[in-house]
Scaffold this motif. Structure first.
Motif, PDB file in Angstrom:
ATOM      1  N   MET A 183     -17.806 -22.352  -8.036  1.00 13.09           N
ATOM      2  CA  MET A 183     -18.080 -23.687  -7.575  1.00 13.09           C
ATOM      3  C   MET A 183     -16.757 -24.448  -7.490  1.00 13.09           C
ATOM      4  N   CYS A 184     -16.640 -25.219  -6.466  1.00 10.61           N
ATOM      5  CA  CYS A 184     -15.414 -25.964  -6.219  1.00 10.61           C
ATOM      6  C   CYS A 184     -15.672 -27.449  -6.432  1.00 10.61           C
ATOM      7  N   ARG A 185     -14.804 -28.068  -7.195  1.00 10.79           N
ATOM      8  CA  ARG A 185     -14.911 -29.516  -7.395  1.00 10.79           C
ATOM      9  C   ARG A 185     -13.969 -30.200  -6.412  1.00 10.79           C
ATOM     10  N   GLY A 186     -14.422 -31.174  -5.742  1.00 12.18           N
ATOM     11  CA  GLY A 186     -13.590 -31.880  -4.786  1.00 12.18           C
ATOM     12  C   GLY A 186     -13.713 -31.294  -3.391  1.00 12.18           C
ATOM     13  N   ARG A 187     -12.839 -31.758  -2.518  1.00 13.72           N
ATOM     14  CA  ARG A 187     -12.878 -31.342  -1.123  1.00 13.72           C
ATOM     15  C   ARG A 187     -11.580 -30.652  -0.745  1.00 13.72           C
ATOM     16  N   ARG A 188     -11.663 -29.837   0.275  1.00 13.72           N
ATOM     17  CA  ARG A 188     -10.509 -29.178   0.874  1.00 13.72           C
ATOM     18  C   ARG A 188      -9.687 -28.401  -0.145  1.00 13.72           C
ATOM     19  N   GLN A 189     -10.353 -27.616  -0.926  1.00 10.39           N
ATOM     20  CA  GLN A 189      -9.690 -26.764  -1.889  1.00 10.39           C
ATOM     21  C   GLN A 189      -9.906 -25.314  -1.495  1.00 10.39           C
ATOM     22  N   ARG A 190      -9.015 -24.477  -1.952  1.00 11.69           N
ATOM     23  CA  ARG A 190      -9.100 -23.062  -1.621  1.00 11.69           C
ATOM     24  C   ARG A 190      -9.432 -22.285  -2.893  1.00 11.69           C
ATOM     25  N   ILE A 191     -10.480 -21.501  -2.806  1.00 11.20           N
ATOM     26  CA  ILE A 191     -10.876 -20.669  -3.929  1.00 11.20           C
ATOM     27  C   ILE A 191     -10.781 -19.222  -3.477  1.00 11.20           C
ATOM     28  N   VAL A 192     -10.047 -18.414  -4.233  1.00  9.09           N
ATOM     29  CA  VAL A 192      -9.888 -17.003  -3.904  1.00  9.09           C
ATOM     30  C   VAL A 192     -10.536 -16.187  -5.004  1.00  9.09           C
ATOM     31  N   GLU A 193     -11.528 -15.434  -4.651  1.00  6.67           N
ATOM     32  CA  GLU A 193     -12.196 -14.543  -5.589  1.00  6.67           C
ATOM     33  C   GLU A 193     -11.533 -13.181  -5.472  1.00  6.67           C
ATOM     34  N   ARG A 194     -10.702 -12.825  -6.445  1.00  5.85           N
ATOM     35  CA  ARG A 194      -9.920 -11.585  -6.396  1.00  5.85           C
ATOM     36  C   ARG A 194     -10.805 -10.349  -6.266  1.00  5.85           C
ATOM     37  N   ALA A 195     -11.997 -10.377  -6.763  1.00  9.28           N
ATOM     38  CA  ALA A 195     -12.893  -9.220  -6.667  1.00  9.28           C
ATOM     39  C   ALA A 195     -13.242  -8.910  -5.215  1.00  9.28           C
ATOM     40  N   HIS A 196     -13.230  -9.918  -4.374  1.00  7.96           N
ATOM     41  CA  HIS A 196     -13.553  -9.699  -2.957  1.00  7.96           C
ATOM     42  C   HIS A 196     -12.428  -8.978  -2.225  1.00  7.96           C
ATOM     43  N   LEU A 197     -11.227  -9.001  -2.795  1.00  7.98           N
ATOM     44  CA  LEU A 197     -10.083  -8.376  -2.152  1.00  7.98           C
ATOM     45  C   LEU A 197      -9.800  -6.970  -2.677  1.00  7.98           C
ATOM     46  N   ALA A 198     -10.655  -6.439  -3.496  1.00  9.01           N
ATOM     47  CA  ALA A 198     -10.451  -5.100  -4.057  1.00  9.01           C
ATOM     48  C   ALA A 198     -10.378  -4.074  -2.936  1.00  9.01           C
ATOM     49  N   GLY A 199      -9.316  -3.279  -2.927  1.00  9.06           N
ATOM     50  CA  GLY A 199      -9.149  -2.239  -1.925  1.00  9.06           C
ATOM     51  C   GLY A 199      -8.409  -2.688  -0.676  1.00  9.06           C
ATOM     52  N   VAL A 200      -8.087  -3.966  -0.559  1.00 10.96           N
ATOM     53  CA  VAL A 200      -7.368  -4.468   0.598  1.00 10.96           C
ATOM     54  C   VAL A 200      -5.878  -4.304   0.342  1.00 10.96           C
ATOM     55  N   VAL A 201      -5.171  -3.744   1.300  1.00 15.77           N
ATOM     56  CA  VAL A 201      -3.736  -3.524   1.147  1.00 15.77           C
ATOM     57  C   VAL A 201      -3.029  -4.862   1.004  1.00 15.77           C
ATOM     58  N   GLY A 202      -2.199  -4.981  -0.015  1.00 19.64           N
ATOM     59  CA  GLY A 202      -1.434  -6.189  -0.242  1.00 19.64           C
ATOM     60  C   GLY A 202      -2.156  -7.244  -1.052  1.00 19.64           C
ATOM     61  N   ALA A 203      -3.377  -6.986  -1.501  1.00 21.64           N
ATOM     62  CA  ALA A 203      -4.116  -7.985  -2.263  1.00 21.64           C
ATOM     63  C   ALA A 203      -3.532  -8.152  -3.662  1.00 21.64           C
TER      64      ALA A 203
END
Length: 53
Positions: free
Chosen positions: A1-21
């Protein structure tokens, strides 16, 4: 959950297996290749086909 507006949240688990993550990707330096025989001046091709601009 993001508090406020225009913030960037990166869930590292979603990048598993991506080159350069996990870390930047480092590639080997490119080898310098001698110019190919196909790189000729356009005047040679023009003389071959018998035309000019």
């Amino acid at each position: 959950m993001c508090r406020g507006r225009r913030q960037r949240i990166v869930e590292r688990a979603h990048l598993a297996g991506v080159v350069g993550a996990a870390a930047p990707v480092r590639s080997a330096p490119a080898e310098i290749v001698a110019p190919s025989a196909l790189l000729r001046p356009l005047a040679e091709y023009e003389a071959l086909v018998g035309g000019s601009w």
